[in-house]
Design a protein around this motif. Structure first.
Motif, short mmCIF file in Angstrom:
data_model
loop_
_atom_site.label_atom_id
_atom_site.label_comp_id
_atom_site.label_asym_id
_atom_site.label_seq_id
_atom_site.Cartn_x
_atom_site.Cartn_y
_atom_site.Cartn_z
N ARG A 1 -5.47 -5.24 3.36
CA ARG A 1 -5.05 -5.55 1.98
C ARG A 1 -4.64 -4.23 1.33
NH1 ARG A 1 -8.28 -10.37 1.69
NH2 ARG A 1 -7.70 -11.18 3.72
N PRO A 2 -3.74 -4.29 0.36
CA PRO A 2 -3.42 -3.04 -0.34
C PRO A 2 -4.65 -2.55 -1.10
CG PRO A 2 -2.25 -4.92 -1.33
CD PRO A 2 -3.00 -5.45 -0.15
N ASP A 3 -4.80 -1.25 -1.18
CA ASP A 3 -5.94 -0.68 -1.88
C ASP A 3 -5.56 -0.52 -3.35
OD1 ASP A 3 -8.35 0.44 -2.42
OD2 ASP A 3 -7.80 2.43 -1.71
N GLY A 4 -5.66 -1.60 -4.10
CA GLY A 4 -5.24 -1.59 -5.50
C GLY A 4 -4.36 -2.79 -5.75
N PRO A 5 -3.83 -2.93 -6.97
CA PRO A 5 -3.02 -4.11 -7.26
C PRO A 5 -1.74 -4.10 -6.44
CG PRO A 5 -2.99 -2.56 -9.10
CD PRO A 5 -3.97 -2.03 -8.10
N ALA A 6 -1.39 -5.29 -5.91
CA ALA A 6 -0.21 -5.38 -5.06
C ALA A 6 1.05 -5.54 -5.92
CB ALA A 6 -0.33 -6.56 -4.12
N LEU A 7 2.16 -5.29 -5.29
CA LEU A 7 3.50 -5.47 -5.84
C LEU A 7 3.82 -4.50 -6.96
CD1 LEU A 7 4.64 -9.17 -5.73
CD2 LEU A 7 4.89 -7.35 -4.09
N GLY A 8 4.62 -3.53 -6.58
CA GLY A 8 5.21 -2.65 -7.59
C GLY A 8 4.32 -1.52 -8.06
N ARG A 9 3.42 -1.05 -7.20
CA ARG A 9 2.62 0.10 -7.61
C ARG A 9 3.47 1.35 -7.71
NH1 ARG A 9 -1.57 1.13 -3.63
NH2 ARG A 9 -0.16 0.09 -2.23
N ARG A 10 4.43 1.42 -6.79
CA ARG A 10 5.35 2.56 -6.82
C ARG A 10 6.76 2.00 -6.67
NH1 ARG A 10 2.47 5.70 -1.93
NH2 ARG A 10 0.40 5.06 -2.52
N PRO A 11 7.77 2.77 -7.04
CA PRO A 11 9.12 2.25 -6.87
C PRO A 11 9.44 1.98 -5.41
CG PRO A 11 9.13 4.55 -7.68
CD PRO A 11 7.71 4.10 -7.65
N GLY A 12 10.20 0.93 -5.08
CA GLY A 12 10.46 0.50 -3.71
C GLY A 12 11.52 1.28 -3.01
N ALA B 1 -0.49 -15.47 -5.45
CA ALA B 1 0.28 -14.47 -6.19
C ALA B 1 0.98 -15.14 -7.35
CB ALA B 1 1.30 -13.80 -5.27
N ARG B 2 1.21 -14.38 -8.41
CA ARG B 2 1.88 -14.96 -9.58
C ARG B 2 3.34 -15.26 -9.27
NH1 ARG B 2 1.90 -11.47 -14.41
NH2 ARG B 2 0.56 -10.17 -13.14
N GLY B 3 4.02 -14.31 -8.65
CA GLY B 3 5.41 -14.53 -8.29
C GLY B 3 5.49 -14.87 -6.81
N VAL B 4 6.06 -13.94 -6.06
CA VAL B 4 6.20 -14.16 -4.62
C VAL B 4 5.00 -13.53 -3.90
CG1 VAL B 4 7.56 -12.10 -4.08
CG2 VAL B 4 7.95 -14.17 -2.80
N SER B 5 4.54 -14.21 -2.88
CA SER B 5 3.43 -13.72 -2.07
C SER B 5 4.02 -13.07 -0.81
CB SER B 5 2.54 -14.92 -1.71
OG SER B 5 1.52 -14.53 -0.85
#
Ligand SMILES: NC(=O)c1ccc[n+]([C@@H]2O[C@H](COP(=O)([O-])OP(=O)(O)OC[C@H]3O[C@@H](n4cnc5c(N)ncnc54)[C@H](OP(=O)(O)O)[C@@H]3O)[C@@H](O)[C@H]2O)c1
Length: 235
Positions: free
Chosen positions: A224-235, A12-16
């Protein structure tokens, strides 16, 4: 897939972010009213310890701290390893209700309490406090801050409220669930994911199954998430 060796963390670029929990076959995390259920088989307990040992931080919500009082430490003996560096403990506590005597506040391991502007509570000096969010903890912002605190691999262990925010917010790269061959049932045993109602397909969290592995008398399913991980929708 989960095997006896060290787990392979996602790049991951930031946190995994790796989410892991243990459920009954009917998807419950605990007994009625949230009373702790030890659902993992011995094999799964060892798997979780290997996962913890490879992480930089283990995250739980304050509901889990209040209910279970976990130590959130690596039990090196369970994986036949010499004690190594302990991952930090991360408690998500928007209102500052972590009990004073909680094991996570014992000062024995680096500990971070992520809290919000509404909390009026002071924590012991050994505990690092991070304020992210006005009323609740903004998990996306918290995950952005973790690398500067030396945390790049975070293991999210629950409970139901935290799993709701992380999964529905798309704030994860991997999910592993140990399914114990038991049924809990009832109406107050917490489900794996709490939070608001899903009114229809638009509210679904969609995942891809990456594999299943027998684990003692149960099995582990990896997603695995179906699509890009991290921040797809607001948390
Ligand atoms: N089987 C397993 O693998 C497993 C693992 C862990 C826990 N558990 C079980 O899970 C149950 C506890 O679950 P829980 O839902 O009560 O508590 P939780 O998920 O551990 O913590 C939820 C609390 O965190 C705080 N919070 C702050 N910001 C948040 C955000 N953005 N999203 C979500 N929560 C936020 C809220 O309290 P404030 O409003 O006060 O901030 C919220 O009530 C227990 O029964 C425990 O035994 C099972």
């Amino acid at each position: 897939m989960p095997g006896p060796g060290p787990p392979r963390w996602p790049e991951a670029r930031g946190v995994s972010v790796w989410v892991n929990c243990a459920c009954s076959l009917d998807g419950r995390l605990a007994f009625a009213e949230g009373v702790r259920a030890r659902l993992s088989s011995p094999e799964d307990l060892a798997r979780v310890q290997r996962l913890r040992a490879g992480s930089d931080g283990i995250l739980v919500g304050v509901g889990t701290v209040v209910q279970d009082d976990p130590s959130l430490r690596v039990h090196w003996d369970r994986i036949g390893a010499r004690p190594g560096r302990d991952p930090a403990r991360i408690v998500v506590d928007g209102s500052g209700r972590t009990p004073t005597g909680a094991r996570v506040l014992d000062g024995s391991i680096p500990t971070i309490v992520a809290t919000s502007e509404r909390a009026r509570r002071a924590f012991p000096p050994a505990v690092r406090t991070v304020v992210v969010g006005s009323a609740r903890v903004d998990l996306a912002r918290l995950f952005e801050r973790l690398p500067e605190l030396g945390i790049r691999r975070v293991l999210v262990e629950g409970g139901a409220g935290i799993l709701a925010s992380v999964l529905r917010g798309g704030l994860f790269h991997r999910l592993t669930v140990y399914y114990a061959p038991v049924v809990i049932g009832g109406s107050t045993a917490p489900p794996m994911v709490a939070g608001g109602e899903a009114a229809g397909p638009a509210d679904l969290v969609t995942l891809r199954l990456a594999g299943t592995t027998p684990m003692g008398d149960g099995y582990v399913a990896e997603y695995r998430p179906d699509g890009p991980a991290l921040g797809r929708r607001p948390g």
